[in-house]
Motif scaffolding. Structure first.
Motif, PDB file in Angstrom:
ATOM      1  N   SER A 104      16.168  -4.678  -2.673  1.00 19.78           N
ATOM      2  CA  SER A 104      16.198  -5.091  -1.259  1.00 19.78           C
ATOM      3  C   SER A 104      15.204  -4.303  -0.413  1.00 19.78           C
ATOM      4  O   SER A 104      14.909  -4.684   0.725  1.00 19.78           O
ATOM      5  CB  SER A 104      17.610  -4.914  -0.699  1.00 19.78           C
ATOM      6  OG  SER A 104      18.002  -3.550  -0.754  1.00 19.78           O
ATOM      7  N   SER A 105      14.669  -3.202  -0.969  1.00 17.51           N
ATOM      8  CA  SER A 105      13.703  -2.382  -0.242  1.00 17.51           C
ATOM      9  C   SER A 105      12.270  -2.786  -0.525  1.00 17.51           C
ATOM     10  O   SER A 105      11.333  -2.221   0.059  1.00 17.51           O
ATOM     11  CB  SER A 105      13.884  -0.900  -0.631  1.00 17.51           C
ATOM     12  OG  SER A 105      15.182  -0.445  -0.308  1.00 17.51           O
ATOM     13  N   LEU A 106      12.071  -3.757  -1.412  1.00 17.01           N
ATOM     14  CA  LEU A 106      10.715  -4.181  -1.754  1.00 17.01           C
ATOM     15  C   LEU A 106      10.026  -4.847  -0.564  1.00 17.01           C
ATOM     16  O   LEU A 106      10.685  -5.499   0.251  1.00 17.01           O
ATOM     17  CB  LEU A 106      10.750  -5.158  -2.933  1.00 17.01           C
ATOM     18  CG  LEU A 106      11.057  -4.547  -4.303  1.00 17.01           C
ATOM     19  CD1 LEU A 106      11.307  -5.661  -5.324  1.00 17.01           C
ATOM     20  CD2 LEU A 106       9.914  -3.656  -4.757  1.00 17.01           C
ATOM     21  N   PRO A 107       8.710  -4.712  -0.453  1.00 16.47           N
ATOM     22  CA  PRO A 107       7.974  -5.364   0.635  1.00 16.47           C
ATOM     23  C   PRO A 107       8.205  -6.876   0.625  1.00 16.47           C
ATOM     24  O   PRO A 107       8.069  -7.520  -0.413  1.00 16.47           O
ATOM     25  CB  PRO A 107       6.513  -5.033   0.312  1.00 16.47           C
ATOM     26  CG  PRO A 107       6.579  -3.787  -0.494  1.00 16.47           C
ATOM     27  CD  PRO A 107       7.831  -3.900  -1.311  1.00 16.47           C
TER      28      PRO A 107
ATOM     29  N   PHE B  57       0.844  -1.191   0.000  1.00 24.62           N
ATOM     30  CA  PHE B  57       0.000   0.000   0.000  1.00 24.62           C
ATOM     31  C   PHE B  57       0.882   1.245   0.000  1.00 24.62           C
ATOM     32  O   PHE B  57       2.043   1.205   0.409  1.00 24.62           O
ATOM     33  CB  PHE B  57      -0.917   0.012   1.234  1.00 24.62           C
ATOM     34  CG  PHE B  57      -1.808  -1.181   1.354  1.00 24.62           C
ATOM     35  CD1 PHE B  57      -3.036  -1.213   0.698  1.00 24.62           C
ATOM     36  CD2 PHE B  57      -1.415  -2.286   2.109  1.00 24.62           C
ATOM     37  CE1 PHE B  57      -3.861  -2.314   0.803  1.00 24.62           C
ATOM     38  CE2 PHE B  57      -2.243  -3.397   2.219  1.00 24.62           C
ATOM     39  CZ  PHE B  57      -3.463  -3.416   1.558  1.00 24.62           C
ATOM     40  N   GLY B  58       0.325   2.360  -0.472  1.00 27.29           N
ATOM     41  CA  GLY B  58       1.029   3.630  -0.419  1.00 27.29           C
ATOM     42  C   GLY B  58       2.354   3.610  -1.153  1.00 27.29           C
ATOM     43  O   GLY B  58       2.457   3.181  -2.307  1.00 27.29           O
ATOM     44  N   GLU B  59       3.406   4.061  -0.471  1.00 26.03           N
ATOM     45  CA  GLU B  59       4.741   4.150  -1.075  1.00 26.03           C
ATOM     46  C   GLU B  59       5.262   2.768  -1.469  1.00 26.03           C
ATOM     47  O   GLU B  59       5.940   2.621  -2.495  1.00 26.03           O
ATOM     48  CB  GLU B  59       5.709   4.801  -0.082  1.00 26.03           C
ATOM     49  CG  GLU B  59       7.098   5.054  -0.638  1.00 26.03           C
ATOM     50  CD  GLU B  59       7.117   6.042  -1.793  1.00 26.03           C
ATOM     51  OE1 GLU B  59       8.096   6.024  -2.566  1.00 26.03           O
ATOM     52  OE2 GLU B  59       6.168   6.835  -1.916  1.00 26.03           O
TER      53      GLU B  59
ATOM     54  N   ARG C 145       3.758   1.834  -4.786  1.00 29.03           N
ATOM     55  CA  ARG C 145       4.398   2.560  -5.879  1.00 29.03           C
ATOM     56  C   ARG C 145       5.739   1.929  -6.224  1.00 29.03           C
ATOM     57  O   ARG C 145       6.064   1.728  -7.404  1.00 29.03           O
ATOM     58  CB  ARG C 145       4.603   4.027  -5.493  1.00 29.03           C
ATOM     59  CG  ARG C 145       5.191   4.884  -6.612  1.00 29.03           C
ATOM     60  CD  ARG C 145       5.654   6.228  -6.103  1.00 29.03           C
ATOM     61  NE  ARG C 145       6.717   6.106  -5.118  1.00 29.03           N
ATOM     62  CZ  ARG C 145       7.996   5.889  -5.441  1.00 29.03           C
ATOM     63  NH1 ARG C 145       8.348   5.744  -6.707  1.00 29.03           N
ATOM     64  NH2 ARG C 145       8.905   5.775  -4.502  1.00 29.03           N
ATOM     65  N   LEU C 146       6.522   1.585  -5.203  1.00 24.89           N
ATOM     66  CA  LEU C 146       7.835   0.972  -5.416  1.00 24.89           C
ATOM     67  C   LEU C 146       7.696  -0.385  -6.102  1.00 24.89           C
ATOM     68  O   LEU C 146       8.452  -0.715  -7.027  1.00 24.89           O
ATOM     69  CB  LEU C 146       8.555   0.811  -4.073  1.00 24.89           C
ATOM     70  CG  LEU C 146       9.998   0.295  -4.142  1.00 24.89           C
ATOM     71  CD1 LEU C 146      10.885   1.326  -4.829  1.00 24.89           C
ATOM     72  CD2 LEU C 146      10.518   0.001  -2.726  1.00 24.89           C
ATOM     73  N   THR C 147       6.705  -1.158  -5.668  1.00 23.73           N
ATOM     74  CA  THR C 147       6.476  -2.469  -6.267  1.00 23.73           C
ATOM     75  C   THR C 147       6.105  -2.351  -7.741  1.00 23.73           C
ATOM     76  O   THR C 147       6.598  -3.104  -8.590  1.00 23.73           O
ATOM     77  CB  THR C 147       5.360  -3.212  -5.506  1.00 23.73           C
ATOM     78  OG1 THR C 147       5.759  -3.390  -4.140  1.00 23.73           O
ATOM     79  CG2 THR C 147       5.080  -4.562  -6.125  1.00 23.73           C
ATOM     80  N   GLU C 148       5.234  -1.398  -8.055  1.00 28.19           N
ATOM     81  CA  GLU C 148       4.822  -1.188  -9.442  1.00 28.19           C
ATOM     82  C   GLU C 148       5.999  -0.749 -10.305  1.00 28.19           C
ATOM     83  O   GLU C 148       6.139  -1.172 -11.454  1.00 28.19           O
ATOM     84  CB  GLU C 148       3.705  -0.145  -9.502  1.00 28.19           C
ATOM     85  CG  GLU C 148       2.374  -0.639  -8.944  1.00 28.19           C
ATOM     86  CD  GLU C 148       1.307   0.440  -8.973  1.00 28.19           C
ATOM     87  OE1 GLU C 148       1.610   1.553  -9.473  1.00 28.19           O
ATOM     88  OE2 GLU C 148       0.185   0.181  -8.514  1.00 28.19           O
ATOM     89  N   GLU C 149       6.861   0.089  -9.749  1.00 29.42           N
ATOM     90  CA  GLU C 149       8.021   0.572 -10.500  1.00 29.42           C
ATOM     91  C   GLU C 149       8.962  -0.578 -10.850  1.00 29.42           C
ATOM     92  O   GLU C 149       9.473  -0.652 -11.974  1.00 29.42           O
ATOM     93  CB  GLU C 149       8.759   1.642  -9.700  1.00 29.42           C
ATOM     94  CG  GLU C 149       8.036   2.980  -9.638  1.00 29.42           C
ATOM     95  CD  GLU C 149       8.832   4.027  -8.887  1.00 29.42           C
ATOM     96  OE1 GLU C 149       9.876   3.675  -8.302  1.00 29.42           O
ATOM     97  OE2 GLU C 149       8.404   5.196  -8.872  1.00 29.42           O
TER      98      GLU C 149
END
Length: 213
Positions: A105-108, A52-54, A57-61
């Motif tokens: 490495s920052s992905l959920p 969710f949220g940020e 967005r990161l996952t979609e990118e």
């Protein structure tokens, strides 16, 4: 990673027209097929948490980046004549040098796994107008019109470095993902010859170790 699934129609002019109902049904079919086939992967599979949220967005990118890199690999790695100068190999090294970057490495969910399995699937089924245009084009010399596009990419990514360790990419995959049987076929094709798995090779696809041949 949760698979990226896009399903729609190909307009008469060749544009992609998303279909929400087809996409929802196909996503459920692909998720179900993955759940059944994951027992053959030879690894413990952890489904990434819903973002969710940020985080969303990161996952979609990164999903979009994976798709873009996969297309580049098809164009500039799988075919010797198209290889970029920086991707050419000498006789002493057989390195598949493609990466999504260490930011993965920052992905959920990344902290709970060693590798990420990215899956991208896009189907554009030819509309009636597109099929008629294809039929008319067949009557004219030197004119080629393709009706429908079916692309699938699956890649295993090191979550520490972002390096792509294995990739199966095909711009003409089979199986109608709008049906359970078709989704089963598609997922089997996407994951065939997955490292350590018992999924055999059944169609003509290319993994990194085959690219130099």
């Amino acid at each position: 990673m949760r698979p990226t699934v896009q399903v729609g129609a190909q307009s008469t002019g060749g544009m992609f027209e998303p279909n929400g109902d087809w996409t929802d049904k196909s996503r459920k079919n692909i998720d179900s097929a993955l759940a059944r086939i994951q027992t053959k992967l030879g690894n413990r599979v952890v489904v990434a948490p819903e973002a969710f949220g940020e985080d969303a967005r990161l996952t979609e990118e990164y999903a979009a980046l994976f798709a873009a890199v996969s297309r580049s690999v098809i164009n500039y790695q799988f075919f010797k004549g198209n290889r970029l100068p920086t991707k050419k190999r000498d006789n002493k090294a057989n390195i598949f040098d493609w990466s999504l970057g260490s930011g993965v490495s920052s992905l959920p969910g990344a902290k709970d796994a060693d590798y990420a399995l990215f899956i991208y699937n896009k189907d554009a089924y030819g509309s009636t107008g597109r099929k008629l245009l294809q039929a008319v084009a067949l009557l004219g010399p030197g004119i080629a019109v393709k009706s429908g596009e079916h692309a699938g990419y699956a890649g295993l990514v090191d979550l520490k470095s972002g390096d792509i360790l294995w990739l199966n990419a095909d711009g003409a995959m089979g199986g109608d993902v709008r049906t359970a049987e078709g989704a089963e076929k598609r997922v089997s094709q996407l994951l065939e010859e997955f490292p350590g798995s018992s999924i055999p090779k059944s169609v003509s696809t290319v993994a990194p170790e085959d690219a130099a041949k």
